[in-house]
Motif scaffolding. Structure first.
Motif, PDB file in Angstrom:
ATOM      1  N   ILE A  43      -9.157  -2.516  -7.697  1.00  0.00           N
ATOM      2  CA  ILE A  43      -9.594  -3.842  -7.661  1.00  0.00           C
ATOM      3  C   ILE A  43     -11.146  -3.883  -6.862  1.00  0.00           C
ATOM      4  O   ILE A  43     -11.803  -4.757  -7.460  1.00  0.00           O
ATOM      5  CB  ILE A  43      -8.702  -4.463  -6.496  1.00  0.00           C
ATOM      6  CG1 ILE A  43      -7.274  -4.791  -6.973  1.00  0.00           C
ATOM      7  CG2 ILE A  43      -9.196  -5.982  -6.073  1.00  0.00           C
ATOM      8  CD1 ILE A  43      -6.327  -5.253  -6.030  1.00  0.00           C
ATOM      9  N   TYR A  58     -14.358  -8.839  -7.986  1.00  0.00           N
ATOM     10  CA  TYR A  58     -13.988  -9.042  -6.552  1.00  0.00           C
ATOM     11  C   TYR A  58     -15.376  -8.250  -5.759  1.00  0.00           C
ATOM     12  O   TYR A  58     -15.787  -7.247  -5.635  1.00  0.00           O
ATOM     13  CB  TYR A  58     -12.938  -7.615  -6.378  1.00  0.00           C
ATOM     14  CG  TYR A  58     -12.378  -7.447  -5.107  1.00  0.00           C
ATOM     15  CD1 TYR A  58     -11.370  -8.885  -4.817  1.00  0.00           C
ATOM     16  CD2 TYR A  58     -12.741  -6.539  -4.134  1.00  0.00           C
ATOM     17  CE1 TYR A  58     -10.676  -8.463  -3.645  1.00  0.00           C
ATOM     18  CE2 TYR A  58     -12.173  -6.669  -2.785  1.00  0.00           C
ATOM     19  CZ  TYR A  58     -11.061  -7.500  -2.556  1.00  0.00           C
ATOM     20  OH  TYR A  58     -10.387  -7.625  -1.238  1.00  0.00           O
ATOM     21  N   GLY A  93     -13.644  -5.047   5.695  1.00  0.00           N
ATOM     22  CA  GLY A  93     -12.740  -5.559   4.487  1.00  0.00           C
ATOM     23  C   GLY A  93     -12.268  -6.961   4.377  1.00  0.00           C
ATOM     24  O   GLY A  93     -11.456  -7.257   3.675  1.00  0.00           O
ATOM     25  N   SER A 149      -5.130 -14.477   2.211  1.00  0.00           N
ATOM     26  CA  SER A 149      -6.220 -13.573   2.633  1.00  0.00           C
ATOM     27  C   SER A 149      -7.176 -14.975   3.101  1.00  0.00           C
ATOM     28  O   SER A 149      -7.658 -15.605   2.319  1.00  0.00           O
ATOM     29  CB  SER A 149      -6.820 -13.018   1.220  1.00  0.00           C
ATOM     30  OG  SER A 149      -8.018 -12.307   1.619  1.00  0.00           O
ATOM     31  N   ASN A 181      -5.238 -11.169   6.268  1.00  0.00           N
ATOM     32  CA  ASN A 181      -4.041 -11.004   5.913  1.00  0.00           C
ATOM     33  C   ASN A 181      -3.306 -11.694   7.163  1.00  0.00           C
ATOM     34  O   ASN A 181      -2.149 -11.863   6.693  1.00  0.00           O
ATOM     35  CB  ASN A 181      -3.722  -9.484   5.824  1.00  0.00           C
ATOM     36  CG  ASN A 181      -4.043  -8.970   4.306  1.00  0.00           C
ATOM     37  OD1 ASN A 181      -4.300  -7.739   4.101  1.00  0.00           O
ATOM     38  ND2 ASN A 181      -4.444  -9.802   3.264  1.00  0.00           N
ATOM     39  N   TYR A 221      -5.651  -0.822  -5.321  1.00  0.00           N
ATOM     40  CA  TYR A 221      -6.421  -1.553  -4.554  1.00  0.00           C
ATOM     41  C   TYR A 221      -7.899  -0.907  -4.722  1.00  0.00           C
ATOM     42  O   TYR A 221      -8.810  -1.751  -4.751  1.00  0.00           O
ATOM     43  CB  TYR A 221      -6.235  -1.512  -2.936  1.00  0.00           C
ATOM     44  CG  TYR A 221      -7.035  -2.176  -2.203  1.00  0.00           C
ATOM     45  CD1 TYR A 221      -7.392  -3.688  -2.291  1.00  0.00           C
ATOM     46  CD2 TYR A 221      -7.916  -1.553  -1.128  1.00  0.00           C
ATOM     47  CE1 TYR A 221      -8.046  -4.305  -1.609  1.00  0.00           C
ATOM     48  CE2 TYR A 221      -8.822  -2.090  -0.461  1.00  0.00           C
ATOM     49  CZ  TYR A 221      -9.119  -3.552  -0.525  1.00  0.00           C
ATOM     50  OH  TYR A 221      -9.994  -4.337   0.030  1.00  0.00           O
ATOM     51  N   TYR A 225       0.641  -1.206   0.012  1.00  0.00           N
ATOM     52  CA  TYR A 225       0.159   0.131  -0.070  1.00  0.00           C
ATOM     53  C   TYR A 225       0.876   1.343   0.042  1.00  0.00           C
ATOM     54  O   TYR A 225       0.861   2.166   0.911  1.00  0.00           O
ATOM     55  CB  TYR A 225      -0.904   0.046   1.130  1.00  0.00           C
ATOM     56  CG  TYR A 225      -1.994  -1.410   1.086  1.00  0.00           C
ATOM     57  CD1 TYR A 225      -3.172  -1.155   0.388  1.00  0.00           C
ATOM     58  CD2 TYR A 225      -1.412  -2.435   1.679  1.00  0.00           C
ATOM     59  CE1 TYR A 225      -3.854  -2.204   0.266  1.00  0.00           C
ATOM     60  CE2 TYR A 225      -2.393  -3.369   1.633  1.00  0.00           C
ATOM     61  CZ  TYR A 225      -3.722  -3.380   0.995  1.00  0.00           C
ATOM     62  OH  TYR A 225      -4.551  -4.431   0.850  1.00  0.00           O
ATOM     63  N   PHE A 250      -1.629  -4.999  -8.901  1.00  0.00           N
ATOM     64  CA  PHE A 250      -1.437  -4.599  -7.633  1.00  0.00           C
ATOM     65  C   PHE A 250      -0.297  -5.396  -6.945  1.00  0.00           C
ATOM     66  O   PHE A 250       0.521  -4.628  -6.332  1.00  0.00           O
ATOM     67  CB  PHE A 250      -2.817  -4.823  -6.859  1.00  0.00           C
ATOM     68  CG  PHE A 250      -2.676  -4.755  -5.371  1.00  0.00           C
ATOM     69  CD1 PHE A 250      -2.778  -3.607  -4.932  1.00  0.00           C
ATOM     70  CD2 PHE A 250      -2.980  -5.881  -4.839  1.00  0.00           C
ATOM     71  CE1 PHE A 250      -2.781  -3.227  -3.503  1.00  0.00           C
ATOM     72  CE2 PHE A 250      -2.895  -5.896  -3.352  1.00  0.00           C
ATOM     73  CZ  PHE A 250      -2.923  -4.528  -2.736  1.00  0.00           C
ATOM     74  N   GLU A 294       1.108 -12.141  -0.121  1.00  0.00           N
ATOM     75  CA  GLU A 294      -0.147 -11.919   0.617  1.00  0.00           C
ATOM     76  C   GLU A 294      -0.799 -13.290   0.908  1.00  0.00           C
ATOM     77  O   GLU A 294      -0.871 -14.233   0.142  1.00  0.00           O
ATOM     78  CB  GLU A 294      -0.758 -11.043  -0.217  1.00  0.00           C
ATOM     79  CG  GLU A 294      -1.995 -10.374   0.631  1.00  0.00           C
ATOM     80  CD  GLU A 294      -2.775  -9.556  -0.190  1.00  0.00           C
ATOM     81  OE1 GLU A 294      -2.795  -9.841  -1.503  1.00  0.00           O
ATOM     82  OE2 GLU A 294      -3.603  -8.633   0.213  1.00  0.00           O
ATOM     83  N   TYR A 342      -9.408 -12.943  -7.189  1.00  0.00           N
ATOM     84  CA  TYR A 342      -7.996 -12.504  -7.052  1.00  0.00           C
ATOM     85  C   TYR A 342      -7.274 -12.828  -8.253  1.00  0.00           C
ATOM     86  O   TYR A 342      -5.990 -12.629  -8.387  1.00  0.00           O
ATOM     87  CB  TYR A 342      -7.431 -13.216  -5.968  1.00  0.00           C
ATOM     88  CG  TYR A 342      -7.856 -12.916  -4.591  1.00  0.00           C
ATOM     89  CD1 TYR A 342      -7.298 -11.895  -3.644  1.00  0.00           C
ATOM     90  CD2 TYR A 342      -8.936 -13.548  -4.089  1.00  0.00           C
ATOM     91  CE1 TYR A 342      -7.907 -11.531  -2.508  1.00  0.00           C
ATOM     92  CE2 TYR A 342      -9.652 -13.262  -2.847  1.00  0.00           C
ATOM     93  CZ  TYR A 342      -9.203 -12.148  -1.903  1.00  0.00           C
ATOM     94  OH  TYR A 342      -9.857 -11.767  -1.047  1.00  0.00           O
TER      95      TYR A 342
HETATM   96  C1  AVJ Z   1      -7.567  -5.511   1.742  1.00  0.00           C
HETATM   97  C2  AVJ Z   1      -6.702  -7.572   2.613  1.00  0.00           C
HETATM   98  C3  AVJ Z   1      -9.086  -7.348   1.975  1.00  0.00           C
HETATM   99  O1  AVJ Z   1      -7.469  -9.725   0.886  1.00  0.00           O
HETATM  100  O2  AVJ Z   1      -8.894  -9.304  -0.324  1.00  0.00           O
HETATM  101  C4  AVJ Z   1      -7.387  -7.819  -2.392  1.00  0.00           C
HETATM  102  C5  AVJ Z   1      -6.443  -7.338  -0.292  1.00  0.00           C
HETATM  103  N1  AVJ Z   1      -5.459  -8.480  -2.401  1.00  0.00           N
HETATM  104  N2  AVJ Z   1      -6.839  -8.265  -3.713  1.00  0.00           N
HETATM  105  C6  AVJ Z   1      -8.028  -8.857   0.019  1.00  0.00           C
HETATM  106  C7  AVJ Z   1      -6.457  -7.743  -1.684  1.00  0.00           C
HETATM  107  C8  AVJ Z   1      -5.658  -8.701  -3.496  1.00  0.00           C
HETATM  108  C9  AVJ Z   1      -7.484  -7.534   0.254  1.00  0.00           C
HETATM  109  N3  AVJ Z   1      -7.801  -6.942   1.803  1.00  0.00           N
END
Ligand code: AVJ
Length: 348
Positions: free
Chosen positions: A72, A78, A183, A306, A188, A69, A61, A238, A304, A228
Motif C-alpha cells: 500500500i 497512498y 505513519g 483512520s 486508528n 501494507y 497485520y 489488505f 478500521e 484508501y
Molecule cells: C498504518 C494506520 C497509518 O490508516 O493510513 C492504510 C493503515 N489502512 N490503508 C492508515 C491503512 C488502509 C494506515 N496506518
C-alpha cells in the motif's frame, strides 16, 4: 537476530534491561502475544456483538497483512508514507540535534524503513545508538531488525514483539528517550482510545524525554478517498485479508467473493472509515468458542478508522498530557505533519 519468549511483565522488563546491558541484538516476545489465535477469536467475538459491528484493526497485520501494507505504502494514491519519509529525510538531522543522544523507541515500527533516516542522523551525531522497535508482527520485526544490524552494525537493536501496552513499562529503562510514533497510526484510535493511550504514555515517559509524532492532516476529500481505494486494489486486498485470517485461524469458512472493501471519508468525524460489506448473507463461525454470528446481506463490518487531524488540535490536545510541542515539520503541500514534543512535569 536472537528471538526469545517471555511470559510475564516482570520478566519482560528484566530481560529488556539485561539485553541492553549485554549489548545484545534481540527481539523479546511479550506475554500478551503468546496465544494470538485465542486473542483474535475473543476480539472478533466481542466486535461482532457491538452495534454497529466493529472489528479491531490490529489483527490486519499478520505476515500477509504486513506485506500488503508495505505494498500500500508504494501505491501512487497512498501519499502518507512518501510524504512523511520526505519530511523525515529533510529534518532528521535537526531533530537529532534538538533531542541530543537518546534511546530510540518506536511504536508500530513495521518495516522500520522511514526510521532509517533517524538512525542515520543519530549515528552521525552520537555514538552508541540503541533502537527499540515494537510491533505485533514478529515477521516484520525480525526482517527489520536484521536489515538494521546488517546496514548499521554500530546500532544496537532490542525489539519487542508486543502491543503498545507492553512498551510503556520499558520507558523507565530507556531515558533519555525519543518515543517515535509515525505513519499517523494514531488515527486508528477513536477519541476514547486516544485519551487512554496518551494518559498511559505520558505517565510512563520521564521528564525531558521526547516524542516524535506523525499525523495525517485534513485535506481534499478526493485525495483522502483515493488513498484508501487505490486503483490496483491493494488496500482492498489488505482489508479482505482480515477474512482470510479469520478463515485460517478461526475456521470461519467465509466466501470472500461476496465480501467487498468499502472506504469513505466521514466529514463530521474527520476520519476515513473502512468496512467489509457482505454482498450476500453469511454465517461467521468461530470454532474455538463454538459461536456463530449471522451477517445480513448489505451489512458492513467496520474494520478500521483512520482519523485526519489538524496541527493546532493535536498540539493543544497533547499539551494537556504534559507533552510540550517543541517544533512542527510539514511538507510543502501541508498534507502531513511531524511534531516533536518534550515531556514536562506539568500535567495541565
Ligand atoms: C498504518 C494506520 C497509518 O490508516 O493510513 C492504510 C493503515 N489502512 N490503508 C492508515 C491503512 C488502509 C494506515 N496506518
Amino acid at each position: 537476530m536472537l528471538y526469545e519468549t517471555y511470559s510475564n511483565h516482570d520478566c519482560l522488563l528484566k530481560t529488556f534491561d539485561a539485553a541492553l546491558q549485554e549489548q545484545q541484538n534481540i527481539v523479546l516476545q511479550a506475554g500478551s502475544l503468546q496465544d494470538p489465535v485465542k486473542g483474535f477469536a475473543e476480539s472478533v467475538c466481542k466486535g461482532m456483538q457491538k452495534k454497529p459491528r466493529q472489528l479491531e484493526c490490529r489483527f490486519l497485520y499478520d505476515a500477509q497483512g504486513s506485506k500488503l501494507y508495505e505494498k500500500i505504502c508504494s501505491q501512487p494514491e497512498y501519499y502518507l508514507t512518501r510524504t512523511e519519509a520526505a519530511i523525515l529525510q529533510r529534518y532528521a538531522g535537526e531533530i537529532s540535534r534538538k533531542t541530543g543522544s537518546c534511546h530510540l523507541i518506536e511504536l508500530g515500527s513495521g518495516s522500520s524503513v522511514k526510521t532509517d533516516y533517524l538512525l542515520s542522523a543519530y549515528q552521525a551525531h552520537y555514538t552508541k545508538i540503541c533502537y527499540t522497535p515494537i510491533d505485533i508482527s514478529s515477521t516484520a520485526l525480525k526482517l527489520a531488525g536484521n536489515a538494521i544490524i546488517t546496514k548499521r552494525p554500530d546500532v544496537q537493536v532490542v525489539g519487542i514483539h508486543g502491543t503498545y501496552n507492553d512498551s510503556f513499562q520499558l520507558l523507565s529503562s530507556t531515558s533519555p528517550a525519543l518515543v517515535i510514533f509515525l505513519g499517523s497510526t494514531l488515527g486508528n484510535f477513536n477519541e476514547e482510545e486516544e485519551h487512554v493511550f496518551w494518559q498511559d504514555i505520558s505517565q510512563h515517559m520521564q521528564k525531558r524525554d521526547y516524542l516524535l509524532l506523525g499525523v495525517d492532516l485534513v485535506k481534499d476529500i478526493s485525495i483522502l478517498e483515493a488513498a484508501y481505494n487505490d486503483a490496483a486494489g491493494v488496500t482492498a486486498a489488505f482489508t479482505k485479508n482480515y477474512i482470510t485470517r479469520m478463515n485460517r485461524e478461526l475456521g470461519s469458512s467465509l466466501d470472500l467473493d461476496h465480501i467487498r472493501h468499502v472506504a469513505f471519508f466521514n466529514r463530521e468525524k474527520s476520519r476515513m472509515e473502512i468496512f467489509l460489506e457482505f454482498t450476500k448473507a453469511q454465517e461467521i463461525l468461530i470454532e474455538s468458542l463454538q459461536k456463530t454470528f449471522s451477517v445480513a446481506q448489505g451489512e458492513m463490518l467496520q474494520i478500521e478508522i483512520s482519523r485526519k487531524f489538524s496541527l493546532p488540535e493535536v498540539k493543544n490536545n497533547l499539551h494537556s498530557y504534559g507533552l510540550k510541542p517543541i517544533k512542527t515539520y510539514t511538507d510543502d503541500k501541508g498534507w502531513f505533519g511531524l511534531i516533536l514534543f518534550q515531556k514536562t512535569n506539568k500535567i495541565v
